[in-house]
Design a protein around this motif. Structure first.
Motif, PDB file in Angstrom:
ATOM      1  N   LEU A   1      11.532 -35.360  36.795  1.00  0.00           N
ATOM      2  CA  LEU A   1      10.377 -35.533  35.900  1.00  0.00           C
ATOM      3  C   LEU A   1      10.334 -34.433  34.838  1.00  0.00           C
ATOM      4  O   LEU A   1       9.925 -34.664  33.691  1.00  0.00           O
ATOM      5  CB  LEU A   1       9.084 -35.518  36.728  1.00  0.00           C
ATOM      6  N   SER A   2      10.778 -33.209  35.231  1.00  0.00           N
ATOM      7  CA  SER A   2      10.754 -32.091  34.269  1.00  0.00           C
ATOM      8  C   SER A   2      11.721 -32.338  33.107  1.00  0.00           C
ATOM      9  O   SER A   2      11.480 -31.891  31.978  1.00  0.00           O
ATOM     10  CB  SER A   2      11.107 -30.786  34.990  1.00  0.00           C
ATOM     11  N   LEU A   3      12.844 -33.006  33.415  1.00  0.00           N
ATOM     12  CA  LEU A   3      13.821 -33.277  32.357  1.00  0.00           C
ATOM     13  C   LEU A   3      13.312 -34.326  31.362  1.00  0.00           C
ATOM     14  O   LEU A   3      13.841 -34.418  30.241  1.00  0.00           O
ATOM     15  CB  LEU A   3      15.147 -33.733  32.968  1.00  0.00           C
ATOM     16  N   GLN A   4      12.322 -35.125  31.754  1.00  0.00           N
ATOM     17  CA  GLN A   4      11.754 -36.117  30.835  1.00  0.00           C
ATOM     18  C   GLN A   4      10.636 -35.447  30.039  1.00  0.00           C
ATOM     19  O   GLN A   4       9.488 -35.396  30.457  1.00  0.00           O
ATOM     20  CB  GLN A   4      11.207 -37.322  31.631  1.00  0.00           C
ATOM     21  N   ALA A   5      10.996 -34.893  28.929  1.00  0.00           N
ATOM     22  CA  ALA A   5      10.018 -34.146  28.122  1.00  0.00           C
ATOM     23  C   ALA A   5       9.151 -35.088  27.302  1.00  0.00           C
ATOM     24  O   ALA A   5       9.129 -35.055  26.058  1.00  0.00           O
ATOM     25  CB  ALA A   5      10.740 -33.155  27.225  1.00  0.00           C
ATOM     26  N   VAL A   6       8.473 -35.958  27.989  1.00  0.00           N
ATOM     27  CA  VAL A   6       7.583 -36.903  27.302  1.00  0.00           C
ATOM     28  C   VAL A   6       6.284 -37.001  28.085  1.00  0.00           C
ATOM     29  O   VAL A   6       6.254 -36.755  29.289  1.00  0.00           O
ATOM     30  CB  VAL A   6       8.241 -38.308  27.194  1.00  0.00           C
TER      31      VAL A   6
ATOM     32  N   ILE B   1      23.396 -32.088  37.777  1.00  0.00           N
ATOM     33  CA  ILE B   1      23.485 -30.616  37.666  1.00  0.00           C
ATOM     34  C   ILE B   1      23.796 -30.226  36.227  1.00  0.00           C
ATOM     35  O   ILE B   1      23.243 -29.241  35.700  1.00  0.00           O
ATOM     36  CB  ILE B   1      24.550 -30.077  38.646  1.00  0.00           C
ATOM     37  N   GLU B   2      24.678 -31.001  35.538  1.00  0.00           N
ATOM     38  CA  GLU B   2      24.972 -30.724  34.125  1.00  0.00           C
ATOM     39  C   GLU B   2      23.715 -30.906  33.280  1.00  0.00           C
ATOM     40  O   GLU B   2      23.468 -30.128  32.349  1.00  0.00           O
ATOM     41  CB  GLU B   2      26.081 -31.660  33.650  1.00  0.00           C
ATOM     42  N   SER B   3      22.901 -31.894  33.643  1.00  0.00           N
ATOM     43  CA  SER B   3      21.651 -32.108  32.888  1.00  0.00           C
ATOM     44  C   SER B   3      20.696 -30.941  33.088  1.00  0.00           C
ATOM     45  O   SER B   3      19.992 -30.511  32.162  1.00  0.00           O
ATOM     46  CB  SER B   3      20.985 -33.413  33.337  1.00  0.00           C
ATOM     47  N   LEU B   4      20.674 -30.398  34.342  1.00  0.00           N
ATOM     48  CA  LEU B   4      19.814 -29.238  34.613  1.00  0.00           C
ATOM     49  C   LEU B   4      20.258 -28.019  33.820  1.00  0.00           C
ATOM     50  O   LEU B   4      19.420 -27.261  33.315  1.00  0.00           O
ATOM     51  CB  LEU B   4      19.826 -28.929  36.126  1.00  0.00           C
ATOM     52  N   GLU B   5      21.574 -27.843  33.721  1.00  0.00           N
ATOM     53  CA  GLU B   5      22.087 -26.701  32.958  1.00  0.00           C
ATOM     54  C   GLU B   5      21.760 -26.862  31.468  1.00  0.00           C
ATOM     55  O   GLU B   5      21.402 -25.887  30.794  1.00  0.00           O
ATOM     56  CB  GLU B   5      23.584 -26.571  33.185  1.00  0.00           C
ATOM     57  N   ARG B   6      21.884 -28.073  30.969  1.00  0.00           N
ATOM     58  CA  ARG B   6      21.545 -28.301  29.564  1.00  0.00           C
ATOM     59  C   ARG B   6      20.050 -28.107  29.320  1.00  0.00           C
ATOM     60  O   ARG B   6      19.626 -27.674  28.264  1.00  0.00           O
ATOM     61  CB  ARG B   6      21.964 -29.707  29.142  1.00  0.00           C
ATOM     62  N   GLY B   7      19.274 -28.411  30.346  1.00  0.00           N
ATOM     63  CA  GLY B   7      17.821 -28.254  30.189  1.00  0.00           C
ATOM     64  C   GLY B   7      17.348 -26.835  30.446  1.00  0.00           C
ATOM     65  O   GLY B   7      16.133 -26.571  30.413  1.00  0.00           O
ATOM     66  N   GLY B   8      18.274 -25.917  30.756  1.00  0.00           N
ATOM     67  CA  GLY B   8      17.909 -24.530  30.952  1.00  0.00           C
ATOM     68  C   GLY B   8      17.356 -24.212  32.323  1.00  0.00           C
ATOM     69  O   GLY B   8      16.772 -23.133  32.551  1.00  0.00           O
TER      70      GLY B   8
ATOM     71  N   ALA C   1      18.894 -25.115  40.583  1.00  0.00           N
ATOM     72  CA  ALA C   1      17.463 -25.342  40.367  1.00  0.00           C
ATOM     73  C   ALA C   1      16.826 -26.102  41.537  1.00  0.00           C
ATOM     74  O   ALA C   1      15.682 -25.831  41.927  1.00  0.00           O
ATOM     75  CB  ALA C   1      17.252 -26.102  39.058  1.00  0.00           C
ATOM     76  N   VAL C   2      17.570 -27.059  42.109  1.00  0.00           N
ATOM     77  CA  VAL C   2      17.015 -27.842  43.234  1.00  0.00           C
ATOM     78  C   VAL C   2      16.739 -26.936  44.437  1.00  0.00           C
ATOM     79  O   VAL C   2      15.660 -26.990  45.055  1.00  0.00           O
ATOM     80  CB  VAL C   2      17.975 -28.980  43.620  1.00  0.00           C
ATOM     81  N   GLU C   3      17.696 -26.088  44.804  1.00  0.00           N
ATOM     82  CA  GLU C   3      17.514 -25.187  45.947  1.00  0.00           C
ATOM     83  C   GLU C   3      16.385 -24.188  45.687  1.00  0.00           C
ATOM     84  O   GLU C   3      15.586 -23.876  46.580  1.00  0.00           O
ATOM     85  CB  GLU C   3      18.820 -24.435  46.237  1.00  0.00           C
TER      86      GLU C   3
END
Length: 337
Positions: free
Chosen positions: A201-206, A239-246, A251-253
């Motif tokens: 949900l955090s990756l969906q910046a809407v 995981i690549e999406s998390l890294e791109r999102g900073g 992040a999950v752990e």
């Protein structure tokens, strides 16, 4: 005899029988026999009749009867003597056993086989064979740790109930601390899937404009969290999406750990308490070992003492049976009944 003479004789006879009017009633009473006297007379008559009916006894028969009576008396006296002798022997054996018990130093016997003797109480043995499932170990692992704690200060080992209890408490506390330590990692893992959902949900910046759009995002996050654990390819992509999102690859752990902090704090307090119990029980055991003098005779635990006296009773019974067997064999050789 003339008529006149007969008449005079009858008149005199009548006077002799007729009571005197001057006599009292008591003087005129006729004496009667009492009931006891009559009964005695009847018994004498019956005895006389029986004596008359019985045949005469010969001298040989009388001698034989006398001989039988003498033999019966001798047999009774012999039985009484044997009974008295048996009672004396039993009393003597009892006195000997009491003297042996008074003189018997079981502590000295314990020192002879001290290294092999089992001092363990019954309830400790049962606990070692069936440790509670909450500790997360089997009986063999639990027993090995128990033995290691018992031998923490060679050459000493537990002998009293208190020492066994201290060793058991230390073992239980050790495995409880280890179990709580494992649960801390499990608590973090329990929060990983909710953490993955939150990160989706955090990756969906809407900002969802409608309720239906919000429900679609939440459904998409749940499906993505399931794929994160089930599909390695999707996991790498996420995981690549998390890294791109900073947010970083871990992040999950990190999010799971943040969510588990309240539970982890309680678990850590419980773990420290278990460690403290372990150290205290081990300290009690070592102090008990340190207070021993090398020449001191240690008391038995309650269960070990019961087992010991049972062994002593069995040994005495065996000795008694062997002695009786030898006596019976000796009597058989001498022809005695």
């Amino acid at each position: 005899m003339s008529y006149e003479h007969y008449s005079e004789a009858a008149t005199e006879s009548t006077k002799a029988v007729t009571p005197d009017n001057n006599l009292s009633e008591h003087d005129c009473e006729i004496p009667t026999a009492s009931n006891e006297a009559v009964s005695s007379i009847n018994m004498e008559e019956k005895a006389n009749d029986t004596a008359v009916l019985q045949p005469p006894v010969s001298e040989d028969a009388e001698q034989q009867i006398q001989q039988e009576l003498l033999e019966d008396e001798a047999a009774k006296e012999e039985d009484a003597d044997e009974h008295d002798q048996e009672e004396e022997e039993e009393e003597k054996e009892k006195e000997e056993e009491e003297e042996e018990e008074e003189e018997f130093d079981y502590y000295a016997v314990l020192q002879e086989d001290e290294e092999e003797r089992d001092y363990m109480p019954d309830h400790i043995e049962q606990f070692l064979n069936n440790p509670p499932p909450r500790l997360g170990v089997n009986s063999s692992t639990f027993r090995r740790m128990f033995d290691d704690i018992c031998n923490c200060m060679p050459p000493h080992r537990p002998k009293s109930d208190a020492e066994f209890e201290a060793a058991l408490n230390a073992t239980v506390a050790y495995f409880r601390a280890a179990w709580l330590d494992r649960q801390m990692a499990n608590l973090v893992k329990l929060h990983e899937r909710p953490a993955a959902e939150a990160l989706h949900l955090s990756l969906q910046a809407v900002v969802p404009p409608t309720k239906k759009y919000k429900e679609d995002l939440e459904r998409h996050a749940k499906e993505g969290a399931m794929d994160y654990f089930a599909d390695p390819a999707y996991r790498t992509k996420f995981i690549e999406s998390l890294e791109r999102g900073g947010l970083g690859a871990e992040a999950v752990e990190a999010e799971a750990f943040r969510r588990a902090i309240p539970s982890l704090a309680v678990t850590e307090r419980m773990r420290k308490s278990a460690i403290k119990e372990y150290e205290q029980a081990l300290k009690v055991l070592k102090e008990a070992y340190a207070l021993r003098d090398p020449e001191e005779r240690m008391p038995l635990s309650a269960s070990a003492e019961r087992r010991f006296w049972k062994e002593v009773a069995e040994d005495r019974k065996l000795v008694r049976e062997e002695r009786l067997l030898k006596e019976s064999q000796k009597a058989a050789e001498n022809g005695e009944p």
